[in-house]
Each structure stands twice: as structure tokens, then as C-alpha cells.
Design an enzyme around this catalytic site. Structure first.
Site, mmCIF file in Angstrom:
data_model
loop_
_atom_site.group_PDB
_atom_site.id
_atom_site.type_symbol
_atom_site.label_atom_id
_atom_site.label_comp_id
_atom_site.label_asym_id
_atom_site.label_seq_id
_atom_site.Cartn_x
_atom_site.Cartn_y
_atom_site.Cartn_z
ATOM 1 N N ASP A 1 96.089 -4.408 49.730
ATOM 2 C CA ASP A 1 95.398 -4.504 50.740
ATOM 3 C C ASP A 1 94.565 -2.946 50.882
ATOM 4 O OD1 ASP A 1 95.482 -6.762 52.375
ATOM 5 O OD2 ASP A 1 97.544 -5.974 53.058
ATOM 6 N N GLN B 1 90.869 -7.606 47.982
ATOM 7 C CA GLN B 1 92.236 -7.823 47.857
ATOM 8 C C GLN B 1 92.771 -9.263 47.173
ATOM 9 O OE1 GLN B 1 94.883 -9.959 49.883
ATOM 10 N NE2 GLN B 1 93.000 -10.891 50.901
ATOM 11 N N LYS C 1 104.343 -8.605 56.778
ATOM 12 C CA LYS C 1 103.957 -7.533 55.622
ATOM 13 C C LYS C 1 105.125 -6.356 55.597
ATOM 14 C CE LYS C 1 99.037 -8.156 55.608
ATOM 15 N NZ LYS C 1 97.670 -7.533 55.377
#
Length: 301
Positions: free
Chosen positions: A107, A270, A70
């Protein structure tokens, strides 16, 4: 409803076998009559640059990104959405019509939407303990602050990483406050605790405890990130791990009288936000939830 042509989407993770994103997105595509397919790609960290470059070459229209990529993927993209830039981590990448790879982060928004919907916690009056300091922790912390939280304590086994996240949060909050009020931020308190000190001190001081680490994820379902020493009944204990649905961490919290918040809601929300970025269509939330519950051998009852 149907798309005009077949399109490929996917997930970059390492490992990738535990993820239910493929079954969730493929079922959602099917429900809307879209001729799309979502494929899991096991991408090791050293292969990430080549994998990202391959997105354009292969015409893959979008990917989700999870552990451990990420933050690593950020410098490999052509452009960042303002929210992803503020967070410093990406979980969704879309190949734009102009052929640019644009990074987003769904997220934090997905987590907070789930948290508020399922627990009704008042973030403005809540002291938060955040376990972990990775990409998910960044996104969640930023969105907690966006929704009024003014007290966040970060604990991570690598304390320097927690300090880096704390500074990132302070910088974001100050910039946001200057933009909105043209003055410095005075109300936000961001602290860092060493893991050893936290284990000794206990968790008495917090009303919301969030595990953002992968500890307890299948197949290591017996593991927990922290012993909840001193936990007060009624504390909200949250885990972003969704497989298993109720982790050992949450089971321990429940036995101590906590209100538990499972990771499934964040995963669904998400994913729904990413689905909208991928397709332009609103996601079929109920369908997505049902297929994930089915995969986890559970019912919604």
C-alpha cells in the site's frame, strides 16, 4: 508466457462487492497467458482466523487483504516481510514454497509512487495532514517518511488510535535513523489533532491532505470525511478511495482550487506490486489501468 499449472488467488474483505481487484488481476493474468484465477472472499472479522487457516488447506497461493483485516491478520501469519513488520499491517499474503504464509504490504509504496508520479510534490518541504489511523494510514505514513517527509499530523475520530499511530511512526523513524546515522532523530514532527479541533481550526496549515478512510466509497458516494475549511488554493488533496474515481471530497477540493490526487494510481501500483509477489512477473500496468477505468465507466482520455 504461461504458468505451469492452475493457481487460485483472492481477496479477503468485508464487504467485498465494491472491490475491482478481481477484475484487475484476472485481466492481468489473461494478458500474460497465466492460467490463474482471482476470487473475492467476503470474510467477516470473526471468521478471519478460520479463513487464513483455510489458505493452506485449499492451496490458495496468495491473497490481498483490505478493510477491515489489514491489522487483524498480522498475528495469524507465519512470517512478515520487514516492510510489513515495520508498518504493522498487511495487504498481501503469499503461500511460500515452504508452505508458510508470508505477509507483505504494498500500500505505502504504491501510494507514494502514484503521488510523486502524478503530482511531483516535494515531500521534504510538505506538511501532511493524514485523515484516518487504520492499516492504510500506517503504510502511507511509513512510506512518506521513507521518502523524506518530516511533518505529519494525524486526525482520527478515535483520538487514541491516532496517538497509537503517531507513536508507531516515531518509533519507526527513530529506529530507521539510528540504523542509518547511529544517532537519535531530531527533525521529524508527528502531531495528533482531535477531529473536533481540526473541524474548528481548518486545514490552512497543510500542503498535502490525505484521506485514508473509506468515507465516500461507493455506494455512499455523497459522504465526505471533512469539510475543507480554510483550504489554500494549490494544496494537494488526495483520496485513496478509487470507486468513485473522483470522490465528493476531491470534487469539493477541486472547487476550492486544490490540486487533486485520485486513488486510482495507488490502487493500480499496489496491485502491480502484489501481482509481482504472486506470480514473479512484472504486472501489465496499462492493461490493469484500462480494465479498471472501463469498470468505472470512464475512459483514459
Amino acid at each position: 508466457m504461461s504458468g505451469s499449472e492452475k493457481q487460485l488467488f483472492g481477496l479477503f474483505a468485508h464487504p467485498v462487492g465494491h472491490s475491482l481487484s478481481p477484475v484487475m488481476h484476472n485481466r492481468a493474468f489473461q494478458a500474460l497467458g497465466l492460467p490463474y484465477h482471482y476470487h473475492p472472499f467476503d470474510v467477516s472479522p470473526q471468521d478471519l482466523p478460520e479463513a487464513v487457516a483455510g489458505l493452506k488447506a485449499l492451496g490458495i497461493k496468495g491473497i490481498n487483504v483490505t478493510i477491515p483485516h489489514k491489522e487483524r491478520i498480522v498475528p495469524l501469519l507465519d512470517e512478515l516481510d520487514p516492510e510489513a513488520k515495520a508498518i504493522g499491517a498487511v495487504n498481501t499474503v503469499v503461500l511460500s514454497k515452504q508452505g508458510r504464509l508470508v505477509g507483505y504490504n504494498t500500500d505505502g509504496a504504491g501510494y507514494v509512487q502514484s503521488l510523486l508520479t502524478e503530482t511531483g510534490v516535494n515531500l521534504e518541504q510538505t506538511r501532511v495532514l493524514l485523515l484516518g489511523a487504520g492499516g492504510a494510514a500506517k503504510a502511507i505514513a511509513i512510506y512518506l517518511i521513507k521518502n523524506g517527509c518530516t511533518s505529519v499530523t494525524i486526525a482520527n475520530r478515535t483520538e487514541q488510535k491516532a496517538e497509537t499511530l503517531a507513536n508507531h511512526i516515531r518509533h519507526y523513524a527513530n529506529a530507521k535513523n539510528r540504523q542509518e546515522t547511529n544517532g537519535p532523530l531530531t527533525s521529524l514532527q508527528v502531531d495528533v489533532l482531535s477531529w473536533t479541533f481540526l473541524e474548528q481550526q481548518g486545514v490552512t496549515d497543510y500542503q498535502l491532505i490525505i484521506n485514508t478512510t473509506p468515507v465516500g466509497m461507493w455506494p455512499h458516494v455523497e459522504q465526505t470525511p471533512l469539510a475543507l475549511q480554510g483550504l489554500k488554493p494549490g494544496t494537494v488533496v488526495s483520496d485513496i478511495v478509487y470507486n468513485p474515481l473522483c470522490t465528493a471530497f476531491l470534487n469539493n477540493a477541486k472547487q476550492l482550487g486544490a490540486t487533486v490526487h485520485q486513488g486510482l494510481g495507488m490502487f493500480i501500483y499496489q496491485g502491480a506490486l502484489a501481482f509481482k509477489l504472486f506470480t514473479g512477473y512484472d504486472a501489465p500496468l496499462d492493461v490493469m489501468r484500462q480494465v479498471v477505468l472501463k469498470q468505472l465507466n470512464l475512459s483514459s482520455a
